[in-house]
Design an enzyme around this catalytic site. Structure first.
Site, mmCIF file in Angstrom:
data_model
loop_
_atom_site.group_PDB
_atom_site.id
_atom_site.type_symbol
_atom_site.label_atom_id
_atom_site.label_comp_id
_atom_site.label_asym_id
_atom_site.label_seq_id
_atom_site.Cartn_x
_atom_site.Cartn_y
_atom_site.Cartn_z
ATOM 1 N N ARG A 65 3.334 -2.639 12.741
ATOM 2 C CA ARG A 65 2.378 -1.772 12.049
ATOM 3 C C ARG A 65 1.182 -2.578 11.531
ATOM 4 O O ARG A 65 0.061 -2.073 11.464
ATOM 5 C CB ARG A 65 3.033 -0.960 10.935
ATOM 6 C CG ARG A 65 2.184 0.246 10.534
ATOM 7 C CD ARG A 65 2.888 1.193 9.591
ATOM 8 N NE ARG A 65 3.623 2.260 10.231
ATOM 9 C CZ ARG A 65 3.095 3.441 10.580
ATOM 10 N NH1 ARG A 65 1.816 3.694 10.385
ATOM 11 N NH2 ARG A 65 3.844 4.362 11.142
ATOM 12 N N GLU B 83 2.452 7.230 2.236
ATOM 13 C CA GLU B 83 1.979 5.845 2.242
ATOM 14 C C GLU B 83 0.467 5.645 2.154
ATOM 15 O O GLU B 83 0.005 4.748 1.460
ATOM 16 C CB GLU B 83 2.488 5.139 3.507
ATOM 17 C CG GLU B 83 3.986 4.998 3.540
ATOM 18 C CD GLU B 83 4.501 4.608 4.906
ATOM 19 O OE1 GLU B 83 4.487 5.467 5.809
ATOM 20 O OE2 GLU B 83 4.899 3.452 5.083
#
Lengths: 769, 475
Positions: A304, A706
């Site tokens: 990520r 997030e």
């Protein structure tokens, strides 16, 4: 809107793992862990501890009936140490006693001897010594090497971002008790019930259908209970299984902080090239990720970072390399943002440094390079429904930012004791597990004959309001009030083979599964109602506020009646549905594909004041325009954005993880690890809803968990700007968190005030003052 | 060594045979009152907050405490209110609870009961609600989910909604019951507490204890297990009005004075009108309600905040035992790391300092990673008498830079008789730097602590004498 969970919370009635009623005769477990960061176990003497009255048994790896292996992505992690220890806090033995106190006293009597081996805490050192958990990962688009020549400005440098303790207020824990037929039940504070089930079944050597895992709610997770709830559940289950007794294991705060992993610290190198107009032509970045002693989720986190290494910017030539570096620290793990924040921090440092060189404000470069509709991300996905420019422009306009900046300049021109600084922080975050397989969820919806509804899904409630959102979906589909809808605990016997509640996707996926189940039930109910009304089919029939209408005319039927009637006709009132996020694919060889369902965008403006005498600072204001889609629940979504933002600000400022050279965590209590408190909260936090629909989101909504955390990154640069207002000679170094210590040292860098003291010293192991 | 502990738990009297050093939180949770949570067991999160009411001058004084640090001996004879004891009968929500609901101020919910309890305590407190800041009452509560924004909105809304309750105790209770802030049984608490009156001397105290226990805010952080098996003497006296008193030109503070007592003392406020600004930097509201002067000094932490303050006031410690009484200057009280001159069986009776006359200046500075509820990286206090444009007397103390709380005698000596200007302070800073020997630890590196102390010494002077010294002259 009445929210069931929150009413339990405010009346103190919610049951967390330590509050669950345990059967009589429950035993208490305590984990004995390694005090040596790297070594061979020469001897382990349990005799004195075992002889204490009330100690039932002390287990070691030798007692494990199945396999002593809990590694998820890489099989590199023991549940209990065998012959070697790899970090301070690595579980070695499990003490079972009649009380917590006795277990704790016994742990002080275990005698262990080690042969100490070299300790690595720094990821670059691990890299140099070949300590990589997985082969290097490289994402590439265009060709940076062909472009450097064409750049008018090239800047390079290094930057560090620190770890972060999750500090879920509820520490890790589990309760386990044996069931009949060699089965076992585990009540766990986990984000991943299926992950716990897998680990327990492997450790005990029994099939998964004999392991029932249940979760009511978590007192916070933030990624820390995605994979790392499993060892405690497995240890608890191991004791319950072997002793045939109920066992409870709750970690003390100190043990939790020492034994569990944190956000991965990164050390990174960057090189950025721009043309004279400030367009970024090329970006090269190398991430040295500190994975800790085993891989845990670090490889996925590293991916990520690579996905989000360009943040919100379109850059035609990118080369991003990631190394997952093994060190002798507790295995680092998922933490809200999952590598995204670490990746974004580096590009922001690069942009900042380039802006200094060109001598323009960084926001000019930031704005110019925002990704636009139909641009391609460096991993091949086309950007659609892009909200980066829109959120930036709305922030500029709605908050009158140019005026704010003028005020800041004015303040600085007349103040010498205090200086203000500001920064813009755009974000772009992809929604989906980057491991495509994990993008699935399931749901069971039961309508009872009295018209009440129960649901059970793969989603774990941890304060993010996923159950409230699911209730909203059920309420909308059936057009019934929230009061009629109840959630059941997440349980592996109802929701099998599920993904953890993580990646901001819990609501998206589970709401979709619930939606399908509800639509199936609704279809049957309306068909049944049509039958009751003597209609050929259900066309034109709808439920509104619990009444059934035909072409907007009240039929006299109600929700209660059609449910009862359907049951009497032996029509199912229940449904189970599965959801798999569509249109996802990713080739892990070329590292190209369509890994995300959509992206979340937004822009924040952060303002700080630095006290130049004391080196302390205040975050005065954060104003953001955030891309919520059409929010399913604005109160919940705003709360998620504010909470995530604060964690991001904490990560960049006062949350500092310190280890000494021997791998010992010095910030192992709340008295030494400080998270933002009430006073730290900026006086002004304004988060505006962009309110653009998300065509692929449930009811046009977007995931929220997030992305807003990454607004916090702006605080680093706002503080840096304020410091440089006071001391223009302060060099732009990038080492987050920007603690008051670093601020003071920067404020007086290259001034006589700093000549006063002797050079830096090593961290002392002994007394603290 | 177990003994009978009697107290009013919400609406019922409770008597239990307990180890007096067991902490209140563990007892509450063993009674299945699980609303108070264990978040850290060191008074740093507030998830275990309960309200403790004690009788004083015919009224019940309510204060918040961290139940994880309060030994049950210290609640003997008190009224303990948990979240369960705040819930109204008919499943109606109190305005505090309703405000949390409408602002979405609870997410995971683990910290929530602590916040509700602390905010309710704001209304129960004896102070004037109009002048008090409701947010101060939740300064000891940490929420990891919300980022506090929604909690702040909820708190501000509640205060607005409830308005200014009467100051008088009985009227205040009636008003709060009327507003649904507290359940009706609170009206009967005074009577019940009187009924279960326990003799304060009935504490089994040892004459030569291993430890004297005050508020417990440090001992029960450092060694809770050891407390359970130690010989203890409990000396905590909550809300004693004469904890701070004047005697022959001295201001005296009894050993068991809490920080809250100091904050509320008319005498101290009169001497140091700005004292509130400093004392808010000491711990949090529930810690201040329990942490005592004696404990803070005897703990001998090199970074004790109160110690630094009283060092600059050139205080004396009055030690007493069966046999004798002696006065020791605080400057001479600390021998080495965490060691004092106090011998076993001796106890601090009070500490005292000469009430300063005119022309004096005082300042306290503390820098920590987080401004509130954090332990200092460095703290320092200064006391200056200034006459005819010269310093006639000066005391500077510093914490976190030496193995004991440090009186900067050489720097103080140097500055005596001097005019205040940048050159002079610069030299004093240099002298101070030679007096200290900080170590690198979780609170900062040695070089940081050195730089920080030097900057804080400048800060004292820039703050007190802004016309005489400018920050630009110090870099």
């Amino acid at each position: 809107m009445k929210d069931y969970d929150i009413i339990q919370h405010i009346t103190g009635k919610s049951l967390f793992i330590d509050d669950v009623n345990v059967p009589d005769g429950t035993l208490y477990a305590k984990v004995f862990y390694s005090k040596c960061a790297h070594g061979k176990i020469l001897s382990l003497d349990l005799s004195e501890a075992c002889s204490i009255k009330g100690v039932i048994k002390i287990f070691t790896y030798k007692d494990i009936p199945g396999i002593n292996q809990i590694g998820g992505i890489v099989r590199d992690e023991c549940l209990l140490a065998e012959n070697e220890v790899h970090f301070i806090g690595m579980p070695v033995a499990l003490i079972i006693a009649e009380s917590k106190f006795i277990a704790s006293e016994a742990s002080k009597k275990i005698v262990i001897k080690y042969e100490e081996l070299p300790v690595i805490t720094d990821p670059r050192e691990a890299f140099a010594k070949g300590q990589l958990s997985i082969p290097p990962r490289i994402f590439e688009s265009g060709n940076v090497n062909n472009v450097w020549d064409k750049c008018d400005v090239i800047e390079s440098g290094t930057c560090e971002s620190g770890g972060q303790e999750h500090l879920y207020l509820e520490t890790q824990g589990a309760v386990s008790y044996p069931l009949e037929g060699g089965s076992i039940k585990v009540i766990s504070s986990t984000q991943g019930p299926s992950a716990v089930q897998k680990v327990v079944s492997e450790v005990l050597g029994i099939s998964k259908n004999k392991v029932e895992v249940e979760v009511t709610r978590l007192g916070g997770g933030f990624g820390g209970k995605e994979d790392q709830a499993s060892p405690w559940a497995a240890l608890c289950a191991l004791a319950a299984f072997l002793l045939n007794k109920p066992v409870k294991l709750i970690l003390s705060r100190h043990d939790d902080m020492v034994m569990t992993g944190k956000r991965n610290p990164y050390s990174s190198d960057f090189k950025i090239g721009l043309n004279s107009e400030g367009m970024i032509l090329a970006y090269e970045v190398t991430f040295f990720q500190n994975s800790g002693a085993s891989a845990d989720l670090s490889p996925a986190i590293l991916d990520r970072s690579l996905f989000h290494c360009t943040n919100s910017y379109y850059i035609p030539n990118v080369k991003a390399i990631g190394y997952c570096c093994r060190t002798n620290l507790a295995p680092n793990t998922a933490f809200r943002g999952f590598g995204g924040p670490q990746g974004k921090f580096v590009i922001e440092c690069a942009v900042y440094k380039a802006a200094l060189k060109i001598n323009i404000p960084p926001d000019i470069i930031q704005k110019k390079n925002l990704i636009k509709e139909n641009d391609h991300f460096h991993y091949g996905q086309k950007a659609v429904n892009v909200m980066s420019g829109k959120s930036w422009d709305k922030a500029e306009m709605d908050f009158g930012l140019q005026k704010e900046i003028k005020k800041i300049r004015q303040f600085n021109s007349v103040n010498s004791l205090y200086k203000k600084g500001y920064a813009y922080m755009p974000i772009c975050f992809g929604i989906a597990f980057t491991n495509t397989r994990m993008n699935q969820a399931n749901a069971l919806v039961n309508v009872y004959t009295d018209g009440s509804v129960g649901f059970s899904t793969a989603a774990v409630e941890m304060g993010q309001g996923v159950n409230a959102k699911i209730r909203e979906v059920i309420s909308r589909v059936f057009s019934i009030s929230h009061d009629k809808i109840k959630n059941e605990p997440t349980n592996t016997t109802r929701s099998a083979n599920t993904s953890p509640t993580a990646a901001s996707s819990g609501a998206d996926m589970n709401c979709n599964a619930v939606l399908t189940a509800c639509n199936n039930i609704l279809e049957r109910l309306l068909n049944s109602a049509a039958d009751d009304l003597g209609l050929i089919n259900s066309e034109g029939l709808i439920i509104k506020d619990e009444k059934v209408f035909l072409n907007n005319k009240d039929t006299g039927l109600t929700w209660g009646i059609i449910v009862e009637n359907a049951n009497s006709k032996r029509i199912s009132l229940c449904d189970y549905a599965h959801y798999a996020t569509p249109d996802l694919f990713f080739d892990r060889v070329t590292n190209k594909g369509n890994p995300f369902r959509y992206h979340v965008y937004g822009t924040a403006f952060i303002e700080v004041t630095v006290d130049c005498l004391r080196g302390i600072y205040r975050i005065d204001s954060v104003k953001a325009v955030h891309d919520f889609g059409h929010s399913l629940n604005p109160v919940i979504d705003l709360g998620q954005a504010e909470g995530a933002l604060m964690q991001g600000l904490g990560w960049m400022t006062i949350e500092e993880i310190i280890h000494d050279k021997k791998g010992r965590l010095l910030t192992d209590l709340l008295s030494t690890y400080k998270v933002p408190d009430l006073h730290f909260t900026p006086a002004e936090v304004i988060i505006k809803f962009l309110n653009e629909p998300n065509p692929v989101g449930i009811f046009n909504s977007k995931a929220i968990g997030e992305p807003p955390l990454m607004y916090g990154i702006g605080a680093y640069f706002a503080i840096m700007n304020a410091v440089r207002e006071f001391n223009p000679d302060a060099s732009p170094e990038f080492s987050a968190p920007f603690t008051p210590e670093k601020v003071l040292l920067k404020l007086y860098e290259n001034t006589f005030a700093k000549d006063l003291h002797s050079p830096a010293l090593s961290i002392s192991d002994n007394k603290s003052n | 060594m177990n003994q009978n502990i009697t107290f009013l738990l919400n609406n019922s009297a409770v008597t239990a045979v307990l180890n007096p050093a067991a902490v209140t939180l563990d007892f509450l949770r063993s009674c299945k009152l699980t609303g108070a949570k264990e978040g850290c067991k060191e008074g740093d999160c507030g998830a275990c907050t309960v309200i403790c009411g004690t009788m004083e001058n015919d009224k019940v004084i309510y204060r918040t405490v961290n139940s994880c640090l309060v030994p049950v001996m210290n609640i003997h004879g008190s009224h303990i209110v948990t979240i369960e004891g705040l819930n109204l009968n008919n499943s109606q929500l109190s305005p505090v609870q309703s405000a949390f609901l409408s602002e979405g101020a609870a997410q995971c919910g683990f910290c929530t009961p602590g916040f509700i309890v602390s905010l309710t305590a704001f209304f129960l407190s004896s102070g004037n609600l109009k002048n008090n800041n409701i947010l101060d009452f939740i300064d000891g509560n940490v929420c990891r989910c919300t980022g506090h924004s929604s909690i702040i909105r909820a708190a501000v809304n509640i205060k607005k909604e409830i308005g200014n309750a009467p100051d008088e105790f009985e009227k205040r209770l009636l008003y709060l019951i009327n507003k649904n802030i507290i359940p009706e049984y609170f009206l009967t608490v005074k009577e019940k507490l009187t009924e279960l009156y326990v003799d304060p001397t009935d504490n089994n105290n040892s004459d030569m204890p291993d430890y004297y226990v005050g508020g417990g805010t440090d001992l029960f952080v450092q060694k809770p297990d050891e407390m359970l098996s130690s010989d203890l003497s409990f000396i905590f006296k909550r809300n004693t009005a004469d904890n701070v008193f004047e005697d022959d030109g001295y201001c005296c503070l009894r050993s068991s004075s809490t920080v809250t007592d100091i904050l509320e003392s008319a005498l101290l406020k009169n001497i140091f009108p700005g004292i509130t600004d400093f004392s808010e930097l000491f711990g949090s509201t529930p810690i201040r309600n329990n942490a005592t002067v004696g404990g803070n000094i005897n703990n001998a932490s090199p970074i004790g905040d109160m110690t630094a303050f009283f060092l600059a006031l050139d205080s004396d410690v009055i030690l007493t035992s069966d046999k004798s009484e002696r006065a020791v200057s605080l400057k001479d009280y600390f021998v080495s790391y965490k060691k004092t001159v106090r011998s076993r069986g001796e106890i601090i009776k009070f500490i005292r300092f000469k009430i300063p006359k005119k022309n004096f200046f005082i300042n306290f500075e503390k820098v920590s990673k987080r401004t509130y509820l954090d332990i200092a990286s460095v703290n320092t206090a200064i006391y200056i008498e200034y006459e005819n444009e010269r310093i006639s007397k000066i005391n500077i103390s510093a914490g976190g830079v030496f193995e004991t709380p440090k009186f900067l005698s050489l720097a103080s000596e140097f500055l005596t008789g001097k005019k205040i200007n940048a050159e002079v302070i610069k030299e004093a800073v240099r002298i101070a730097d030679a007096e200290i020997s900080p170590i690198s630890d979780a609170r900062g590196s040695e070089s940081y602590k050195r730089l920080l102390l030097s900057r804080l010494i400048y800060t004292h002077f820039i703050k007190l004498f802004p016309e005489l010294i400018d920050i630009k002259e110090t870099v």
